[in-house]
Enzyme design. Structure first.
Site, PDB file in Angstrom:
ATOM      1  N   ASP A  91      68.035  31.070  44.785  1.00 29.88           N
ATOM      2  CA  ASP A  91      66.666  30.706  44.438  1.00 29.88           C
ATOM      3  C   ASP A  91      66.003  31.929  43.797  1.00 29.88           C
ATOM      4  OD1 ASP A  91      66.010  32.382  46.482  1.00 29.88           O
ATOM      5  OD2 ASP A  91      64.959  30.908  47.691  1.00 29.88           O
ATOM      6  N   SER A  92      64.799  31.728  43.273  1.00 31.78           N
ATOM      7  CA  SER A  92      64.189  32.794  42.459  1.00 31.78           C
ATOM      8  C   SER A  92      63.353  33.755  43.286  1.00 31.78           C
ATOM      9  CB  SER A  92      63.285  32.165  41.407  1.00 31.78           C
ATOM     10  OG  SER A  92      62.148  31.591  42.040  1.00 31.78           O
ATOM     11  N   GLY A  93      63.101  33.410  44.551  1.00 34.18           N
ATOM     12  CA  GLY A  93      62.230  34.219  45.385  1.00 34.18           C
ATOM     13  C   GLY A  93      60.795  33.731  45.405  1.00 34.18           C
ATOM     14  N   PHE A  95      59.333  30.762  45.929  1.00 31.53           N
ATOM     15  CA  PHE A  95      58.906  29.903  47.034  1.00 31.53           C
ATOM     16  C   PHE A  95      58.714  30.716  48.307  1.00 31.53           C
ATOM     17  CE2 PHE A  95      59.979  27.207  50.705  1.00 31.53           C
ATOM     18  CZ  PHE A  95      59.016  26.230  50.566  1.00 31.53           C
ATOM     19  N   ASP A 145      59.325  30.755  39.469  1.00 29.30           N
ATOM     20  CA  ASP A 145      58.177  29.875  39.274  1.00 29.30           C
ATOM     21  C   ASP A 145      57.203  30.018  40.427  1.00 29.30           C
ATOM     22  OD1 ASP A 145      59.572  28.669  41.323  1.00 29.30           O
ATOM     23  OD2 ASP A 145      59.251  26.641  40.589  1.00 29.30           O
ATOM     24  N   GLN A 188      57.582  21.317  37.473  1.00 26.83           N
ATOM     25  CA  GLN A 188      56.457  21.345  38.409  1.00 26.83           C
ATOM     26  C   GLN A 188      55.389  20.359  37.939  1.00 26.83           C
ATOM     27  OE1 GLN A 188      56.291  22.773  41.283  1.00 26.83           O
ATOM     28  NE2 GLN A 188      57.844  24.397  41.288  1.00 26.83           N
ATOM     29  N   GLY A 215      58.487  21.747  43.942  1.00 23.64           N
ATOM     30  CA  GLY A 215      57.182  21.348  44.441  1.00 23.64           C
ATOM     31  C   GLY A 215      57.190  20.072  45.248  1.00 23.64           C
ATOM     32  N   ASP A 265      69.817  21.041  48.347  1.00 23.52           N
ATOM     33  CA  ASP A 265      70.015  22.072  49.372  1.00 23.52           C
ATOM     34  C   ASP A 265      68.953  21.853  50.425  1.00 23.52           C
ATOM     35  OD1 ASP A 265      67.733  23.400  47.707  1.00 23.52           O
ATOM     36  OD2 ASP A 265      67.844  24.554  49.555  1.00 23.52           O
ATOM     37  N   CYS A 303      83.983  11.705  62.891  1.00 25.68           N
ATOM     38  CA  CYS A 303      83.928  13.056  62.315  1.00 25.68           C
ATOM     39  C   CYS A 303      85.164  13.855  62.722  1.00 25.68           C
ATOM     40  CB  CYS A 303      82.661  13.755  62.791  1.00 25.68           C
ATOM     41  SG  CYS A 303      82.520  15.462  62.233  1.00 25.68           S
ATOM     42  N   CYS A 305      85.383  17.256  62.639  1.00 25.37           N
ATOM     43  CA  CYS A 305      85.071  18.671  62.893  1.00 25.37           C
ATOM     44  C   CYS A 305      85.606  19.085  64.272  1.00 25.37           C
ATOM     45  CB  CYS A 305      83.567  18.909  62.790  1.00 25.37           C
ATOM     46  SG  CYS A 305      82.646  18.554  64.299  1.00 25.37           S
ATOM     47  N   CYS A 308      83.783  17.442  67.335  1.00 28.78           N
ATOM     48  CA  CYS A 308      84.008  16.012  67.592  1.00 28.78           C
ATOM     49  C   CYS A 308      85.450  15.709  67.985  1.00 28.78           C
ATOM     50  CB  CYS A 308      83.607  15.198  66.370  1.00 28.78           C
ATOM     51  SG  CYS A 308      81.838  15.303  66.032  1.00 28.78           S
ATOM     52  N   HIS A 334      79.369  20.927  62.855  1.00 28.39           N
ATOM     53  CA  HIS A 334      79.339  19.460  62.791  1.00 28.39           C
ATOM     54  C   HIS A 334      78.306  18.971  61.782  1.00 28.39           C
ATOM     55  CE1 HIS A 334      78.942  15.256  63.624  1.00 28.39           C
ATOM     56  NE2 HIS A 334      77.643  15.479  63.659  1.00 28.39           N
TER      57      HIS A 334
HETATM   58 ZN   LIG Z   1      81.676  16.505  64.064  1.00 30.22          ZN
END
Ligand SMILES: [Zn+2]
Length: 372
Positions: A91-93, A95, A145, A188, A215, A265, A303, A305, A308, A334
């Site tokens: 990110d650009s910093g 926010f 921005d 924006q 935004g 993200d 799942c 993982c 699980c 998880h």
């Molecule tokens: Zn899991």
């Protein structure tokens, strides 16, 4: 092409595609776990990879303060420092300066602020933000921005958007083109369609390898967010990836994918993993709840993982009650696995032309809960 993006399937407005970077290929729609300060919290790089994640996010604001962008560069860049050879978006910093730093002073040229860690004074401009992201060796650099606060009047949102568009042009000039690297512009304009449209025109005129929608997810609610996406996504260049920043819950992501967004993200899966909130195929559970004390079922039977496949819900409940660090480690793994499985399912459904039915089935299973 410097940063190739290929769409190979559409289902309604949703798209499935792939982009090719200097650090490997990424299938879209993609969810990027957040590696705030050079680590996806509670995870090794190997464990992040094991979930199927192929791209992560790093934070300019945190890394410029600690350990410092130039130090990251001396250590071989963020990929080498973290042992994450795959693509990284920074990110650009902007926010986080507005949300974390003290004594911010915004002017036409940039923003001066004090570190929330030690009070030291720093300055970010479009050129400095791009230089920091270059020093980090970010695969995707985000334009610097101003994230327009919410709510904002139309006049405030216009002034903020116009400032961000001037900064976007300066970022384009400052960015050194390299094969497999990209600079993304950020749309924006708050919830005002005319401003979003002007922002989209301004960004397309400058020209970027990808386009983010900024935004949003700042308190406006899902209905208002989807209304902005309905309006703004068709205005973004169709042959470039579209990135909805900071979103969101699984339901937010499904709705945005169905509106044509390719990249996401969010801190939700990692933050929830540290606070005993589990995202599953049967909805969201709080593992601190007493009902899990004797529950010997796997958290999510669908799942694969380590949590699980090897442990019962009762064990995770116990770990969180004792504040053992393995609890956040297992549940973060998880939750990231769940998000990666969610995205894989969405990509497959788009390719098969059955996204609407797939989304309805996912939502139906969340609503049904885990009583059966
Ligand atoms: Zn899991």
């Amino acid at each position: 092409m410097i940063f190739g993006f290929h769409l190979y399937a559409r289902d309604g407005l949703a798209r499935a595609g792939r982009f090719c970077t200097a650090h490997g290929e990424v299938e879209t729609p993609v969810f990027m776990p957040v590696g705030t300060a050079g680590t996806v919290k509670a995870m090794t790089a190997d464990s992040v990879r094991a979930t199927g994640a192929r791209m992560i996010l790093g934070n300019t604001y945190h890394l410029m303060l600690r350990p410092g962008a130039e130090r990251v560069a001396r250590l071989g860049g963020l990929h080498r420092m973290m042992d994450w050879p795959g693509p990284i978006l920074s990110d650009s910093g902007g926010f986080q300066v507005m949300s974390l730093a003290a004594l911010r002073a915004l002017d036409a040229d940039g923003v001066t602020f004090r570190s929330h860690i030690d009070g030291s004074t720093h300055r970010l401009t479009p050129e400095r933000s791009v230089a920091i992201q270059h020093a980090l060796d970010a695969t995707v650099t985000m334009a610097f921005d101003e994230c327009t606060p919410f709510p904002a009047t139309e006049e405030q949102a216009r002034d903020s958007m116009e400032l961000s568009m001037r900064w976007a042009a300066r970022c384009r000039s400052a960015f050194a083109p390299r094969d497999g690297y990209a600079l993304f512009g950020i749309n924006q304009g708050s919830v005002f369609p005319a401003l979003r449209a002007r922002s989209a025109e301004a960004l397309a005129r400058i020209g970027f390898e990808g386009y983010a929608i900024g935004g949003l997810a700042v308190g406006e609610g899902q209905a208002a967010m989807f209304a902005v996406l309905d309006f703004v996504v068709p205005l973004l260049p169709a042959d470039r990836p579209r990135y909805l920043m900071g979103v969101g819950t699984p339901d937010d992501i499904i709705g945005a994918v169905m509106r044509g967004v390719d990249m996401f993200d969010c801190v939700i899966p990692t933050r929830a993993g540290r606070t005993a909130r589990a995202y599953t195929r049967r909805g969201v559970f709080n593992l601190r709840n007493a009902r899990f004390a004797d529950d010997d079922r796997p958290l999510d039977p669908g799942c694969a993982c380590p949590l699980c496949t090897r442990h019962a819900r009762a064990y995770l409940h116990h770990l969180f009650r004792c504040e053992e660090m393995l609890g956040p480690m297992l549940l973060t793994w998880h939750n990231i696995q769940y998000y990666q499985d969610l995205m894989r399912g969405l990509r497959e459904a788009i390719r098969a032309g059955r996204l609407a039915a797939h989304a309805a089935a996912l939502r139906g299973a969340w609503a049904a809960g885990d009583a059966t």
